[in-house]
Design an enzyme around this catalytic site. Structure first.
Site, short mmCIF file in Angstrom:
data_model
loop_
_atom_site.label_atom_id
_atom_site.label_comp_id
_atom_site.label_asym_id
_atom_site.label_seq_id
_atom_site.Cartn_x
_atom_site.Cartn_y
_atom_site.Cartn_z
N GLY A 38 0.84 -1.17 0.03
CA GLY A 38 -0.25 0.01 0.19
C GLY A 38 0.90 1.23 0.12
O GLY A 38 1.84 1.28 0.88
N ASP A 243 13.45 -5.73 -7.74
CA ASP A 243 12.00 -5.66 -7.60
C ASP A 243 11.80 -3.92 -7.52
O ASP A 243 12.35 -3.56 -6.50
CB ASP A 243 11.43 -6.34 -6.52
N ASP A 249 7.76 5.08 -3.77
CA ASP A 249 7.24 5.26 -2.19
C ASP A 249 8.28 5.35 -1.31
O ASP A 249 8.29 6.35 -0.34
CB ASP A 249 6.41 4.11 -1.69
O1 RIB Z 1 3.87 1.52 -4.95
C1 RIB Z 1 3.47 0.32 -4.69
C2 RIB Z 1 2.27 -0.09 -4.11
O2 RIB Z 1 1.28 0.09 -5.12
C3 RIB Z 1 2.00 -1.63 -3.70
O3 RIB Z 1 2.74 -1.96 -2.19
C4 RIB Z 1 0.68 -1.89 -3.94
O4 RIB Z 1 0.03 -2.37 -2.48
C5 RIB Z 1 0.07 -0.65 -4.58
O5 RIB Z 1 -0.41 0.22 -3.39
#
Ligand code: RIB
Length: 303
Positions: A38, A243, A249
């Protein structure tokens, strides 16, 4: 030092494949795993491992997936006292396919994330130095989170991912915007992704105030922070990519933490850039977020 992060919590179902399937194609996977994810949760873990205190405003279902994710985030020391829990919604799930080059395709089933309301937003008295949000939760809630009255004195950072054209209405109320190439193309209405630093500087058109900045992450091209009157570019740190999930994020969460710790955007940029590179060397999103110590060591090794 503290960062308030409004955002999504997903359980990632990660499937490893040699090649991502084309439309109508069936491919066989070599493994499947359940990992924490997420965009909101990933950014919270990245910021916590970068050394800031984190409060998350988020939503999960009252199910075993939600309980598992709560445990994962609490283990990182993240304050979940503002978590909303819905008995009649499932916790968000993301189906993540990763190929042998580390590229991914992701489908998100939002579940409880889509119901995250304004009920548990921090009061103006609880304001911290930084607020950070992405776009896997309702835009109305993000708008209230960034409301200039409620967020006075706070540095407001929007990672406008995934690209949601209506989110452009939030841009005037943020101080720092973070987008990748695909997202920038959507927000600028371009037919192709900007690839070069000069093309990324077109992001300047998204700024509405002279004190705002927009950062464009360019993958192998590094990252560029664009102001009205200039820019600052850092090249990517070379790594063995396993990966790429969660690298954006990692960048956003790390940057928010570093700004919370008093760094300028220009000072924080190379560190967040290195953190994102390290994130790609490990499988998964939240579990791949590096610690500040690991990032500092990588920066020293690269210098
Ligand atoms: O940015 C990566 C995330 O996008 C993943 O962890 C997935 O859950 C989606 O939200």
């Amino acid at each position: 030092m503290a960062v308030q992060i409004l955002g999504s919590i997903n359980v990632d179902r990660v499937v490893s494949v040699a090649s991502l399937p084309k439309a109508g194609e069936t491919v066989l996977a070599s493994s499947v795993a359940r990992l924490a994810g997420g965009k909101g949760a990933n950014q919270a873990v990245a910021a916590a491992r970068m050394g800031s205190e984190i409060t998350m405003i988020a939503a999960v279902g009252a199910d075993s997936a939600g309980a598992w994710m709560r445990g994962e985030l609490q283990r990182e020391g993240i304050d979940l006292s503002a978590l909303q829990m819905f008995a009649d919604s499932a916790t968000g799930t993301a189906y993540v396919m990763v190929d042998r080059h580390g590229e991914n395709q992701i489908i998100v089933v939002p579940g409880a994330n889509a119901r995250l309301g304004t009920g548990n937003l921090p009061s103006p008295a609880e304001t911290t130095r930084v607020r950070l949000c992405q776009l896997e939760t309702p835009i109305e809630t993000a708008a209230a989170f960034f409301d200039p009255g409620a967020a006075r004195g706070t540095r407001r950072i929007l990672n406008a991912a995934p690209a949601v054209p209506e989110a452009a209405r939030l841009f005037a109320d943020v101080d720092l915007l973070i987008v990748n190439q695909t997202e920038l193309a959507v927000y600028l209405g371009l037919t192709s992704r900007p690839e070069t630093v000069a093309e990324a500087c077109a992001a300047r058109a998204l700024l509405t105030r002279p004190d705002q900045q927009v950062i464009v992450t360019l993958g192998p091209g590094g990252a560029v922070a664009v102001r009205i009157d200039g820019y600052c570019h850092v090249p990517a740190m070379p790594t063995q990519v396993v990966d790429t999930t969660g690298a954006g994020d990692c960048f956003a969460g790390s940057l928010a933490a570093l700004i919370d710790q008093g760094l300028t955007v220009e000072q924080a940029l190379p560190i967040a850039n290195a953190a994102a590179a390290l994130c790609t060397t490990t499988r998964g999103a939240a579990p791949a977020m590096p610690t500040r110590g690991a990032v500092d060591a990588a920066l020293i090794a690269a210098s």
